[in-house]
Design a protein around this motif. Structure first.
Motif, PDB file in Angstrom:
ATOM      1  N   THR A   1       0.831  -1.205   0.000  1.00  0.00           N
ATOM      2  CA  THR A   1       0.000   0.000   0.000  1.00  0.00           C
ATOM      3  C   THR A   1       0.866   1.256   0.000  1.00  0.00           C
ATOM      4  OG1 THR A   1      -1.820  -1.100   1.131  1.00  0.00           O
ATOM      5  CG2 THR A   1      -1.733   1.299   1.318  1.00  0.00           C
ATOM      6  N   THR A   2       1.830   1.329   0.899  1.00  0.00           N
ATOM      7  CA  THR A   2       2.662   2.538   0.978  1.00  0.00           C
ATOM      8  C   THR A   2       3.539   2.691  -0.263  1.00  0.00           C
ATOM      9  OG1 THR A   2       4.315   1.355   2.308  1.00  0.00           O
ATOM     10  CG2 THR A   2       2.670   2.642   3.490  1.00  0.00           C
TER      11      THR A   2
ATOM     12  N   THR B   1       3.134   5.680  -3.100  1.00  0.00           N
ATOM     13  CA  THR B   1       4.278   6.525  -3.457  1.00  0.00           C
ATOM     14  C   THR B   1       4.467   6.567  -4.970  1.00  0.00           C
ATOM     15  OG1 THR B   1       5.370   5.956  -1.387  1.00  0.00           O
ATOM     16  CG2 THR B   1       6.760   6.840  -3.120  1.00  0.00           C
ATOM     17  N   GLU B   2       4.327   5.430  -5.589  1.00  0.00           N
ATOM     18  CA  GLU B   2       4.530   5.324  -7.027  1.00  0.00           C
ATOM     19  C   GLU B   2       3.413   5.986  -7.843  1.00  0.00           C
ATOM     20  OE1 GLU B   2       4.697   1.456  -9.739  1.00  0.00           O
ATOM     21  OE2 GLU B   2       6.180   1.427  -8.119  1.00  0.00           O
TER      22      GLU B   2
ATOM     23  N   ARG C   1      -4.908   7.458  -5.451  1.00  0.00           N
ATOM     24  CA  ARG C   1      -4.763   7.197  -4.018  1.00  0.00           C
ATOM     25  C   ARG C   1      -4.780   5.696  -3.771  1.00  0.00           C
ATOM     26  NH1 ARG C   1      -9.191   8.780  -1.040  1.00  0.00           N
ATOM     27  NH2 ARG C   1     -10.507   8.569  -2.860  1.00  0.00           N
ATOM     28  N   VAL C   2      -3.945   5.246  -2.844  1.00  0.00           N
ATOM     29  CA  VAL C   2      -3.907   3.841  -2.467  1.00  0.00           C
ATOM     30  C   VAL C   2      -3.903   3.768  -0.943  1.00  0.00           C
ATOM     31  CG1 VAL C   2      -2.656   1.654  -2.650  1.00  0.00           C
ATOM     32  CG2 VAL C   2      -2.548   3.314  -4.526  1.00  0.00           C
ATOM     33  N   ASN C   3      -4.884   3.078  -0.377  1.00  0.00           N
ATOM     34  CA  ASN C   3      -5.008   2.918   1.069  1.00  0.00           C
ATOM     35  C   ASN C   3      -5.403   1.481   1.371  1.00  0.00           C
ATOM     36  OD1 ASN C   3      -4.783   5.804   2.054  1.00  0.00           O
ATOM     37  ND2 ASN C   3      -6.454   5.999   0.577  1.00  0.00           N
TER      38      ASN C   3
ATOM     39  N   SER D   1      -3.619   9.116   1.247  1.00  0.00           N
ATOM     40  CA  SER D   1      -3.008   8.104   0.395  1.00  0.00           C
ATOM     41  C   SER D   1      -1.854   7.471   1.148  1.00  0.00           C
ATOM     42  CB  SER D   1      -2.519   8.717  -0.915  1.00  0.00           C
ATOM     43  OG  SER D   1      -2.119   7.696  -1.808  1.00  0.00           O
ATOM     44  N   GLY D   2      -1.701   6.176   0.970  1.00  0.00           N
ATOM     45  CA  GLY D   2      -0.657   5.437   1.663  1.00  0.00           C
ATOM     46  C   GLY D   2      -1.014   5.143   3.104  1.00  0.00           C
ATOM     47  N   HIS D   3      -2.282   5.263   3.436  1.00  0.00           N
ATOM     48  CA  HIS D   3      -2.719   5.108   4.822  1.00  0.00           C
ATOM     49  C   HIS D   3      -3.218   3.690   5.099  1.00  0.00           C
ATOM     50  CE1 HIS D   3      -4.083   6.429   8.714  1.00  0.00           C
ATOM     51  NE2 HIS D   3      -5.244   5.856   8.495  1.00  0.00           N
TER      52      HIS D   3
END
Length: 132
Positions: A27-28, A32-33, A40-42, A101-103
């Motif tokens: 996820t993180t 980032t990418e 957004r990616v969570n 994002s990244g959470h």
């Protein structure tokens, strides 16, 4: 979908814990990418919820499983249900979380992750069984 096992040691088998921790890392890294593209990616790391899979693995009824999970949760008087996880996922997919994002949303656990719960007190669970 990750699990509370990704953030609290000793609540599940090594294989299960590693696989769920990998989801958090993915996820993180993916956030980032892909952030530069506005993507957004969570992920969500809930506590164990009484489903047909979790109750059969634990060898407990739905009520007994909810009671066991309720003993380690800080939030009393509320039974954790599948729709609680669905609502957390809907929040992350909505515009209400547009700057997240990244959470790893760990808070879907009734406060279990904040109180050092006594997971070894679960009767009916063996070391080989995953209950979270």
């Amino acid at each position: 979908m990750s699990s509370m096992a990704a953030v609290i040691g000793g609540v599940a088998s090594h294989a299960y814990t590693c696989s769920k921790k990998a989801v958090v890392a993915l996820t993180t890294n993916t956030a980032t990418e892909l952030g530069r593209f506005g993507i957004r990616v969570n992920c969500v790391s809930p506590a164990g919820v009484a489903t047909s899979v979790t109750t059969s693995c634990a060898g407990l009824s739905e009520e007994a499983f909810e009671e066991a999970m309720g003993r380690v949760a800080n939030l009393k008087g509320v039974a954790f249900k599948e729709e609680d996880i669905a609502n957390a996922v809907l929040y992350l997919a909505s515009d209400d979380s547009r700057y997240m994002s990244g959470h790893n949303l760990v808070v879907v656990d009734g406060g279990s992750s904040i109180v050092n719960p006594p997971f070894e007190d679960f009767s009916g669970f063996s070391d080989e069984q995953n209950f979270v």
